[in-house]
Design an enzyme around this catalytic site. Structure first.
Site, PDB file in Angstrom:
ATOM      1  N   ARG A   1      42.679  29.081  13.209  1.00 18.11           N
ATOM      2  CA  ARG A   1      43.419  29.847  14.194  1.00 18.11           C
ATOM      3  C   ARG A   1      44.916  29.839  13.882  1.00 18.11           C
ATOM      4  O   ARG A   1      45.414  28.963  13.193  1.00 18.11           O
ATOM      5  CB  ARG A   1      43.201  29.268  15.594  1.00 18.11           C
ATOM      6  CG  ARG A   1      41.803  29.444  16.157  1.00 18.11           C
ATOM      7  CD  ARG A   1      41.710  28.876  17.566  1.00 18.11           C
ATOM      8  NE  ARG A   1      42.175  27.496  17.633  1.00 18.11           N
ATOM      9  CZ  ARG A   1      43.384  27.144  18.063  1.00 18.11           C
ATOM     10  NH1 ARG A   1      44.248  28.053  18.484  1.00 18.11           N
ATOM     11  NH2 ARG A   1      43.746  25.867  18.090  1.00 18.11           N
TER      12      ARG A   1
ATOM     13  N   LYS B   1      37.600  31.391  20.690  1.00 14.60           N
ATOM     14  CA  LYS B   1      38.600  30.735  21.535  1.00 14.60           C
ATOM     15  C   LYS B   1      39.320  31.724  22.445  1.00 14.60           C
ATOM     16  O   LYS B   1      39.903  31.326  23.460  1.00 14.60           O
ATOM     17  CB  LYS B   1      39.604  29.967  20.678  1.00 14.60           C
ATOM     18  CG  LYS B   1      38.998  28.756  19.970  1.00 14.60           C
ATOM     19  CD  LYS B   1      38.321  27.798  20.947  1.00 14.60           C
ATOM     20  CE  LYS B   1      37.831  26.536  20.255  1.00 14.60           C
ATOM     21  NZ  LYS B   1      37.048  25.656  21.156  1.00 14.60           N
TER      22      LYS B   1
ATOM     23  N   HIS C   1      36.832  21.577  27.377  1.00 14.61           N
ATOM     24  CA  HIS C   1      36.671  21.570  25.925  1.00 14.61           C
ATOM     25  C   HIS C   1      35.939  20.274  25.571  1.00 14.61           C
ATOM     26  O   HIS C   1      36.555  19.237  25.351  1.00 14.61           O
ATOM     27  CB  HIS C   1      38.047  21.622  25.251  1.00 14.61           C
ATOM     28  CG  HIS C   1      37.983  21.783  23.774  1.00 14.61           C
ATOM     29  ND1 HIS C   1      38.925  21.244  22.924  1.00 14.61           N
ATOM     30  CD2 HIS C   1      37.095  22.422  22.968  1.00 14.61           C
ATOM     31  CE1 HIS C   1      38.630  21.545  21.678  1.00 14.61           C
ATOM     32  NE2 HIS C   1      37.523  22.252  21.681  1.00 14.61           N
TER      33      HIS C   1
ATOM     34  N   SER D   1      39.802  16.774  17.244  1.00 11.21           N
ATOM     35  CA  SER D   1      39.230  16.755  15.901  1.00 11.21           C
ATOM     36  C   SER D   1      39.278  15.350  15.300  1.00 11.21           C
ATOM     37  O   SER D   1      40.297  14.666  15.359  1.00 11.21           O
ATOM     38  CB  SER D   1      40.007  17.719  15.005  1.00 11.21           C
ATOM     39  OG  SER D   1      39.501  17.708  13.692  1.00 11.21           O
TER      40      SER D   1
ATOM     41  N   LYS E   1      33.228  13.781  18.451  1.00 12.68           N
ATOM     42  CA  LYS E   1      32.646  14.477  19.608  1.00 12.68           C
ATOM     43  C   LYS E   1      31.273  15.061  19.286  1.00 12.68           C
ATOM     44  O   LYS E   1      30.310  14.860  20.029  1.00 12.68           O
ATOM     45  CB  LYS E   1      33.613  15.572  20.055  1.00 12.68           C
ATOM     46  CG  LYS E   1      33.113  16.455  21.190  1.00 12.68           C
ATOM     47  CD  LYS E   1      34.258  17.258  21.802  1.00 12.68           C
ATOM     48  CE  LYS E   1      34.931  18.161  20.807  1.00 12.68           C
ATOM     49  NZ  LYS E   1      34.234  19.440  20.617  1.00 12.68           N
ATOM     50  N   THR E   2      31.180  15.803  18.185  1.00 11.27           N
ATOM     51  CA  THR E   2      29.908  16.438  17.821  1.00 11.27           C
ATOM     52  C   THR E   2      28.882  15.394  17.410  1.00 11.27           C
ATOM     53  O   THR E   2      27.721  15.438  17.822  1.00 11.27           O
ATOM     54  CB  THR E   2      30.125  17.453  16.687  1.00 11.27           C
ATOM     55  OG1 THR E   2      31.028  18.468  17.141  1.00 11.27           O
ATOM     56  CG2 THR E   2      28.822  18.102  16.283  1.00 11.27           C
TER      57      THR E   2
ATOM     58  N   ASP F   1      30.756  22.343  22.558  1.00 11.10           N
ATOM     59  CA  ASP F   1      32.189  22.617  22.546  1.00 11.10           C
ATOM     60  C   ASP F   1      32.798  23.080  23.866  1.00 11.10           C
ATOM     61  O   ASP F   1      33.912  22.680  24.198  1.00 11.10           O
ATOM     62  CB  ASP F   1      32.489  23.664  21.472  1.00 11.10           C
ATOM     63  CG  ASP F   1      33.949  23.701  21.074  1.00 11.10           C
ATOM     64  OD1 ASP F   1      34.555  22.629  20.937  1.00 11.10           O
ATOM     65  OD2 ASP F   1      34.487  24.808  20.902  1.00 11.10           O
TER      66      ASP F   1
ATOM     67  N   ARG G   1      33.151  25.951   8.034  1.00  9.48           N
ATOM     68  CA  ARG G   1      32.403  26.040   9.293  1.00  9.48           C
ATOM     69  C   ARG G   1      31.048  26.713   9.091  1.00  9.48           C
ATOM     70  O   ARG G   1      30.835  27.451   8.128  1.00  9.48           O
ATOM     71  CB  ARG G   1      33.192  26.880  10.307  1.00  9.48           C
ATOM     72  CG  ARG G   1      34.520  26.284  10.746  1.00  9.48           C
ATOM     73  CD  ARG G   1      34.349  25.367  11.917  1.00  9.48           C
ATOM     74  NE  ARG G   1      35.611  24.827  12.407  1.00  9.48           N
ATOM     75  CZ  ARG G   1      35.745  24.184  13.540  1.00  9.48           C
ATOM     76  NH1 ARG G   1      34.695  24.018  14.332  1.00  9.48           N
ATOM     77  NH2 ARG G   1      36.901  23.691  13.915  1.00  9.48           N
TER      78      ARG G   1
END
Length: 534
Positions: free
Chosen positions: A58, A198, A218, A236, A240-241, A255, A320
């Site tokens: 982004r 986003k 988030h 990041s 989390k994932t 997410d 990604r």
């Protein structure tokens, strides 16, 4: 359903010619279009692999919000939410749509929010077929018989259209502009699909808290066999994932979620997972989801093959893959579950100061939520050679149209109403800071989270951290006692006290931006600087 069986919608309200549109293509058709247009190639797994061009992430400084009657007094204006005039938007909108009318483009009707009460319908118009495949994968999908009505929001993404900053009011040739009055997101000059994802997240972050009293988050979320929902916040590199991908629990989403008075629900219908160093051993769910219909971005093949080399980051570290949620075996469909029982704030503390797990009061939860602390270390971004403390309000500052205090107060109200346990989990360093201590073992972190989820930490004694006031468990199943109090892991405990004070100062300095809005609970939760005896 194929284009042969679906009539193109009237796009005149968007200044677009329906004759140029390819509407609601099936996955094979979108892949065929992308290959025909030379947008990408098929990897040996069957996934479509594309390059997003100049932008592989982004561009936050080129994201704007139209300044008008709806946003004037509601938006948190500043370096995150940058004003854009309605006049410049209208002019640029006509330029973009005129440009698309000279192309073949792709149209997809879809929606966000798995909870039907908050369903937000979206029309996605893209210059590239791979962007339309992304929209199919990431948003929630209509059945054919549900199509026909004009959607509430429209995203227009013209990858190769370049703005003229001097005339169009942009910073440079690329842009993402949110218009809450016209309900249009206008994207140009970038092929990075995260701008699409986003953009809608930012819209929901405005609408749901402001108009529906729903906390937009988030975060990732999962649910146990007994229906106990857990939420994982983290920036990041915090895990989390990884930590939410538990084979013993159903995945609600990875997410973006909403939390109302009766449920936690996914905004999306897919996952947008990082691929760097991906292996079937480390992330089997993600690895096995990379198949036909998935979209790989900015990856590289092993020479002379179509086999992806996930360790190759020549194009970007931000490689990604986007795939539908049903590509995950233990996904919860529809992606709605009950109220949360546990919330985890994940931080990778490179200072080695914070406990590996601690329990927070409501005030502390609000404080750490609005702080959104972690630390970037060497390798996470270009140019970072030493650890850098990072604070991102609500663990997603870049996507917050409203002032962070609005989300923090909404969180606090829900915590009190629903009696939720909140845990701060340090997945960073122990025994010293970055370069001296060691990264917390994933097996220990998993054991601590499991103990919290199972209620085992409700049965143990706690001790209070002298600087941050956090309640640290004195025992935890399958975790060495020595690591639960971080000071005990440091060879030089006086040095630990110094570093704890330094981190506390950083928290206090960051919080000064919220002084005018703070409440008493958050104020009491600020860390305390302790005198160190030499």
């Amino acid at each position: 359903m194929s284009k042969d069986f679906l009539q193109n919608p009237d796009l005149s309200y968007l200044n677009l010619s329906s004759g140029n549109a390819f509407y609601q293509l099936e996955v094979p058709e979108m892949v065929e279009e992308a290959l025909r247009n030379e947008e990408g190639t098929l990897a040996d797994s069957g996934a479509l692999a594309v390059d997003t061009g100049k932008f592989t992430g982004r561009s936050p400084k080129d994201r704007f919000i139209v300044f008008d009657d709806i946003t004037r007094d509601a938006v948190w204006w500043g370096d995150i939410n940058i004003q854009f005039s309605p006049e410049n938007f209208n002019s640029l909108f006509l330029k973009v749509t005129d440009y698309l009318n000279t192309k073949r483009f792709y149209v997809r009707d879809t929606y966000a929010c798995a909870n039907e009460e908050y369903k937000t319908t979206i029309r996605v118009v893209t210059e590239k077929a791979f962007q339309n495949l992304f929209a199919h994968n990431m948003f929630l999908r209509f059945e054919a018989e549900e199509l026909g009505e004009q959607p509430e929001w429209t995203i227009i993404a013209a990858t190769d259209f370049l703005a003229n900053p001097e005339i169009d009011g942009t910073r440079q040739s690329n842009f993402t502009i949110l218009n809450f009055t016209k309900k249009i997101i206008l994207i140009g000059g970038s092929g990075y699909t995260g701008e699409i994802k986003k953009g809608i997240f930012s819209v929901l972050n405005f609408i749901l808290p402001e108009q529906r009293d729903v906390l937009s988050m988030h975060c990732s979320a999962n649910v146990g066999k007994e229906g106990d929902t857990a939420i994982f916040f983290g920036l990041s590199g915090t895990g989390k994932t990884t930590l939410s991908a538990d084979p013993e629990r159903g995945l609600i989403g990875d997410d973006e979620h909403g939390w109302d008075d009766s449920s936690v629900f996914n905004f999306e219908g897919g996952c947008y997972a990082k691929c760097v160093d991906l292996t079937v051993e480390t992330e089997p769910q993600i690895f096995n989801a990379i198949k036909f219909g998935s979209l790989l971005e900015n990856t590289n093949y092993f020479p002379g093959s179509r086999k992806v080399d996930f360790s190759n980051i020549e194009k970007t570290e931000n490689t990604r893959v986007a795939y539908p949620l049903n590509y995950i075996d233990h996904a919860v469909l529809p992606s709605v579950a009950g109220l949360p029982k546990n919330i985890f704030f994940l931080t990778a503390d490179a200072c080695g100061v914070l406990p590996p797990i601690s329990k927070l009061s409501t005030g502390q939860a609000m404080f750490h939520y609005i702080s959104g602390y972690t630390a970037k270390v060497a390798g996470t971004e270009a140019g970072i050679l030493e650890p850098q403390l990072t604070f991102s309000a609500c663990f997603g500052k870049a996507f917050l149209p409203l002032h962070p205090i609005r989300y923090a107060e909404l969180l606090g109200a829900k915590l009190k109403k629903h009696k939720v346990n909140v845990w701060l989990v340090n997945t960073g360093w122990s025994g010293g800071g970055y370069g001296v201590g060691k990264r917390m073992k994933l097996s220990y972190t998993r054991a601590m989270i499991t103990a919290a989820l199972n209620g085992e930490l409700e049965k143990v004694d706690f001790t209070e951290h002298p600087v941050f006031g956090l309640k640290m468990p004195m025992t935890c199943p399958e975790v060495p006692l020595a690591i639960l109090n971080p000071k005990n892991t440091w060879p030089d405990q006086q040095l630990y006290d110094i570093k704890a004070n330094e981190l506390a100062v950083a928290f206090i300095e960051n919080f000064k931006q919220f002084d005018a809005f703070e409440n008493e609970e958050m104020q009491r939760s600020l860390p305390k600087i302790n005198e160190i005896t030499v």
